[in-house]
Design a protein around this motif. Structure first.
Motif, mmCIF file in Angstrom:
data_model
loop_
_atom_site.group_PDB
_atom_site.id
_atom_site.type_symbol
_atom_site.label_atom_id
_atom_site.label_comp_id
_atom_site.label_asym_id
_atom_site.label_seq_id
_atom_site.Cartn_x
_atom_site.Cartn_y
_atom_site.Cartn_z
ATOM 1 N N ARG A 36 1.948 -4.186 -2.216
ATOM 2 C CA ARG A 36 0.514 -4.443 -2.408
ATOM 3 C C ARG A 36 0.299 -5.533 -3.458
ATOM 4 O O ARG A 36 -0.321 -5.317 -4.491
ATOM 5 C CB ARG A 36 -0.199 -3.156 -2.786
ATOM 6 C CG ARG A 36 0.463 -2.442 -3.934
ATOM 7 C CD ARG A 36 -0.097 -1.082 -4.180
ATOM 8 N NE ARG A 36 0.622 -0.520 -5.318
ATOM 9 C CZ ARG A 36 0.435 0.678 -5.773
ATOM 10 N NH1 ARG A 36 -0.448 1.470 -5.228
ATOM 11 N NH2 ARG A 36 1.120 1.114 -6.801
ATOM 12 N N THR B 253 -6.533 -8.997 -3.439
ATOM 13 C CA THR B 253 -5.616 -7.854 -3.399
ATOM 14 C C THR B 253 -5.153 -7.722 -1.961
ATOM 15 O O THR B 253 -5.957 -7.818 -1.033
ATOM 16 C CB THR B 253 -6.292 -6.561 -3.877
ATOM 17 O OG1 THR B 253 -7.447 -6.308 -3.092
ATOM 18 C CG2 THR B 253 -6.688 -6.658 -5.352
ATOM 19 N N VAL C 214 -0.945 -8.645 -5.652
ATOM 20 C CA VAL C 214 -2.237 -9.162 -6.097
ATOM 21 C C VAL C 214 -2.066 -10.651 -6.367
ATOM 22 O O VAL C 214 -1.128 -11.059 -7.055
ATOM 23 C CB VAL C 214 -2.699 -8.420 -7.372
ATOM 24 C CG1 VAL C 214 -3.965 -9.034 -7.936
ATOM 25 C CG2 VAL C 214 -2.910 -6.939 -7.065
ATOM 26 N N LYS D 227 -8.928 -5.556 -9.333
ATOM 27 C CA LYS D 227 -9.989 -5.699 -8.337
ATOM 28 C C LYS D 227 -10.305 -7.177 -8.126
ATOM 29 O O LYS D 227 -10.362 -7.951 -9.091
ATOM 30 C CB LYS D 227 -11.265 -4.985 -8.794
ATOM 31 C CG LYS D 227 -11.061 -3.526 -9.174
ATOM 32 C CD LYS D 227 -10.727 -2.673 -7.986
ATOM 33 C CE LYS D 227 -10.612 -1.214 -8.390
ATOM 34 N NZ LYS D 227 -9.530 -0.523 -7.780
ATOM 35 N N GLU D 228 -10.530 -7.550 -6.876
ATOM 36 C CA GLU D 228 -10.896 -8.936 -6.578
ATOM 37 C C GLU D 228 -12.129 -9.331 -7.387
ATOM 38 O O GLU D 228 -13.081 -8.561 -7.485
ATOM 39 C CB GLU D 228 -11.158 -9.105 -5.089
ATOM 40 C CG GLU D 228 -9.897 -9.010 -4.265
ATOM 41 C CD GLU D 228 -10.106 -9.238 -2.776
ATOM 42 O OE1 GLU D 228 -11.170 -9.760 -2.375
ATOM 43 O OE2 GLU D 228 -9.185 -8.894 -2.009
ATOM 44 N N VAL E 56 -4.143 -0.587 -1.316
ATOM 45 C CA VAL E 56 -4.176 -1.742 -2.212
ATOM 46 C C VAL E 56 -4.075 -1.293 -3.669
ATOM 47 O O VAL E 56 -4.342 -0.138 -4.000
ATOM 48 C CB VAL E 56 -5.447 -2.605 -2.009
ATOM 49 C CG1 VAL E 56 -5.482 -3.198 -0.629
ATOM 50 C CG2 VAL E 56 -6.688 -1.820 -2.315
ATOM 51 N N CYS E 57 -3.741 -2.216 -4.524
ATOM 52 C CA CYS E 57 -3.574 -1.942 -5.952
ATOM 53 C C CYS E 57 -4.818 -1.244 -6.509
ATOM 54 O O CYS E 57 -5.932 -1.751 -6.357
ATOM 55 C CB CYS E 57 -3.341 -3.245 -6.706
ATOM 56 S SG CYS E 57 -3.263 -3.036 -8.496
#
Length: 106
Positions: A95, A12, A97, A34-35, A29-30
């Motif tokens: 932002r 992200t 991803v 989630k990473e 961030v988004c």
């Protein structure tokens, strides 16, 4: 028969200079992706996956589940080293991803 794809959120990101100029004050961030998140699909948007991100990646999912490995003049993904893989991003310019789509065996 359709293959399946594994979708992994790799990163992200946040474009702070652009966000400072164009974004709302509390932008970060988004909040949806989630990473490290992983989703699986044959062709439909996975439950819990961002609608806007899906719009950006569905054509790659479609190509991969149907067996394609040909990406734009072979100047993008090394398909000899990484067959059945696409690295893409969502459409959010403030932002974005970064997403890995990988064709997997059943």
């Amino acid at each position: 028969m359709l293959k399946k794809c594994k979708i992994r959120i790799l990163k992200t990101t946040f474009q702070s200079e652009l966000a400072k100029e164009y974004g709302i004050e509390s932008l970060s961030v988004c909040p949806l992706m989630k990473e490290g998140q992983v989703f699986y699909t044959e062709y439909e948007k996975p439950l819990g996956f961002c609608d806007e991100a899906w719009k950006a990646i569905y054509q790659y999912v479609f190509a991969l589940v149907n067996g394609s490995d040909n990406w734009y003049y072979d100047d993008w993904i090394d398909t000899k080293k990484h067959p059945g893989v696409a690295i893409v991003s969502c459409n959010d310019g403030l932002r974005p991803v970064i997403i890995k789509i990988e064709r997997i065996a059943d």
